[in-house]
Design a protein around this motif. Structure first.
Motif, short mmCIF file in Angstrom:
data_model
loop_
_atom_site.label_atom_id
_atom_site.label_comp_id
_atom_site.label_asym_id
_atom_site.label_seq_id
_atom_site.Cartn_x
_atom_site.Cartn_y
_atom_site.Cartn_z
N ALA A 1 -11.61 91.18 -0.66
CA ALA A 1 -12.32 90.22 0.24
C ALA A 1 -12.03 89.79 1.46
O ALA A 1 -12.68 89.65 2.32
CB ALA A 1 -12.18 88.66 -0.72
N ALA A 2 -10.48 89.91 1.57
CA ALA A 2 -9.92 89.79 2.90
C ALA A 2 -10.41 90.70 3.96
O ALA A 2 -10.72 90.39 4.90
CB ALA A 2 -8.39 89.78 2.68
N GLN A 3 -10.37 91.92 3.46
CA GLN A 3 -11.04 93.13 4.53
C GLN A 3 -12.37 92.82 4.80
O GLN A 3 -12.77 92.89 5.75
CB GLN A 3 -11.01 94.55 3.76
CG GLN A 3 -11.59 95.71 4.49
CD GLN A 3 -11.41 96.77 3.62
OE1 GLN A 3 -10.34 97.37 3.41
NE2 GLN A 3 -12.34 97.33 2.99
N GLU A 4 -13.21 92.52 3.83
CA GLU A 4 -14.76 92.26 3.93
C GLU A 4 -15.00 91.12 4.79
O GLU A 4 -15.78 91.11 5.59
CB GLU A 4 -15.44 92.18 2.55
CG GLU A 4 -15.51 93.49 1.80
CD GLU A 4 -16.10 94.77 2.64
OE1 GLU A 4 -16.97 94.53 3.18
OE2 GLU A 4 -15.37 95.78 2.45
N LEU A 5 -14.44 89.91 4.69
CA LEU A 5 -14.40 88.84 5.20
C LEU A 5 -13.86 88.45 6.50
O LEU A 5 -14.22 87.82 7.48
CB LEU A 5 -14.13 87.57 4.31
CG LEU A 5 -15.13 87.48 3.11
CD1 LEU A 5 -14.44 86.31 2.26
CD2 LEU A 5 -16.38 87.45 3.23
N TYR A 6 -12.62 89.15 6.68
CA TYR A 6 -11.59 88.93 7.78
C TYR A 6 -11.43 90.19 8.52
O TYR A 6 -10.63 90.07 9.74
CB TYR A 6 -10.27 88.25 7.59
CG TYR A 6 -10.89 86.68 7.02
CD1 TYR A 6 -11.09 85.76 7.71
CD2 TYR A 6 -10.99 86.52 5.43
CE1 TYR A 6 -11.20 84.46 7.36
CE2 TYR A 6 -11.35 85.40 5.23
CZ TYR A 6 -11.56 84.17 6.11
OH TYR A 6 -11.92 82.95 5.58
N GLY A 7 -11.72 91.42 8.15
CA GLY A 7 -11.61 92.49 8.93
C GLY A 7 -10.38 93.69 8.19
O GLY A 7 -9.37 93.19 7.81
N ARG A 8 -10.62 94.65 8.25
CA ARG A 8 -9.60 95.78 7.92
C ARG A 8 -8.34 95.53 8.39
O ARG A 8 -7.30 96.16 7.75
CB ARG A 8 -10.59 96.90 8.63
CG ARG A 8 -9.55 98.21 7.83
CD ARG A 8 -10.06 99.72 8.31
NE ARG A 8 -11.26 99.94 7.61
CZ ARG A 8 -11.06 100.26 6.18
NH1 ARG A 8 -9.96 100.66 5.77
NH2 ARG A 8 -12.45 100.50 5.62
N GLU A 9 -8.01 95.09 9.64
CA GLU A 9 -6.80 94.85 10.03
C GLU A 9 -5.90 94.27 9.11
O GLU A 9 -4.84 93.91 9.22
CB GLU A 9 -6.82 94.39 11.59
CG GLU A 9 -7.22 92.94 11.53
CD GLU A 9 -8.85 92.77 11.58
OE1 GLU A 9 -9.28 91.70 12.04
OE2 GLU A 9 -9.57 93.84 11.59
N HIS A 10 -6.41 93.41 8.38
CA HIS A 10 -5.65 92.39 7.45
C HIS A 10 -5.34 92.99 6.04
O HIS A 10 -4.44 92.59 5.50
CB HIS A 10 -6.45 91.25 7.13
CG HIS A 10 -6.80 90.22 8.25
ND1 HIS A 10 -5.79 89.51 8.70
CD2 HIS A 10 -7.68 89.96 8.87
CE1 HIS A 10 -6.00 89.01 9.97
NE2 HIS A 10 -7.30 89.16 9.99
N LEU A 11 -5.87 94.20 6.16
CA LEU A 11 -5.56 95.01 4.71
C LEU A 11 -4.10 95.34 4.38
O LEU A 11 -3.50 95.11 3.44
CB LEU A 11 -6.54 96.27 4.57
CG LEU A 11 -6.56 97.12 3.42
CD1 LEU A 11 -6.82 96.20 2.18
CD2 LEU A 11 -7.31 98.31 3.55
#
Length: 183
Positions: free
Chosen positions: A53-63
């Protein structure tokens, strides 16, 4: 351990890493497992769902930062309170607590399963996580403990790149003699 190793590799080699979500919960879905391990797999859905969800909503850089924050609490930290781990990890990386709600839903399961399937398609279904790919060739692993640091990490990377370039090379393996060493 492999992610820690890859962090070291990027310090000593010119490597562009693209982090990718895999899930032992997805991998072990429908398998007959010992009760204790099945419980762990069932409890692991929440964290991996929040990651996606973090990746999808806020971007891959947060993964990767979120993965590290979650994993550090769970593994070397020895914690098992999944929801507390998720709450603290989100705070640590500056993501909103509203992401916790995705741990209880299957809203991004399609993306999770697709990400997992992409990695498994590279190596086959007789292996697990981690999967590392170089120039279109991938292997399960390497599995190590502790993760090598500095030039040792770079030398292992060099060897890994070497074996991925050999057509027909499939496997190296030996029995593990100790558990994870987090240093």
């Amino acid at each position: 351990m492999t992610s820690r190793w890859m962090d070291e590799v990027t310090r000593v080699r010119d490597v562009d890493v693209r982090w990718h979500v895999m899930s032992l919960s997805v991998l072990n879905e429908g398998r007959d497992l010992p009760e204790e391990y099945r419980t762990l797999m069932d409890e692991s859905w929440a964290a991996v769902r929040v990651l996606v969800a973090a990746q999808e909503l806020y971007g891959r850089e947060h993964l990767k930062p979120l993965y590290d924050a979650l994993g550090t609490r769970r593994h070397p930290g020895g914690r098992t309170d999944t929801w507390g781990i998720i709450r603290e990890a989100l705070d640590e990386v500056g993501l909103p607590q509203s992401l916790r709600a995705y741990g209880d839903t299957d809203e991004f399961d399609e993306q999770l399963r697709a990400s997992h399937a992409e990695a498994i398609a590279l190596v086959g279904d007789e292996v697990g996580t981690p999967v590392v790919a170089v120039n279109g060739t991938a292997f399960f692993g390497p599995v190590m403990t502790p993760a090598p640091k500095g030039e040792d990490a770079g030398r292992l990377w060099d060897g890994f790149v070497l074996v991925t370039g050999v057509p027909g090379f499939y496997e190296l393996k030996r029995t593990r003699t100790k558990g994870p060493v987090f240093d």
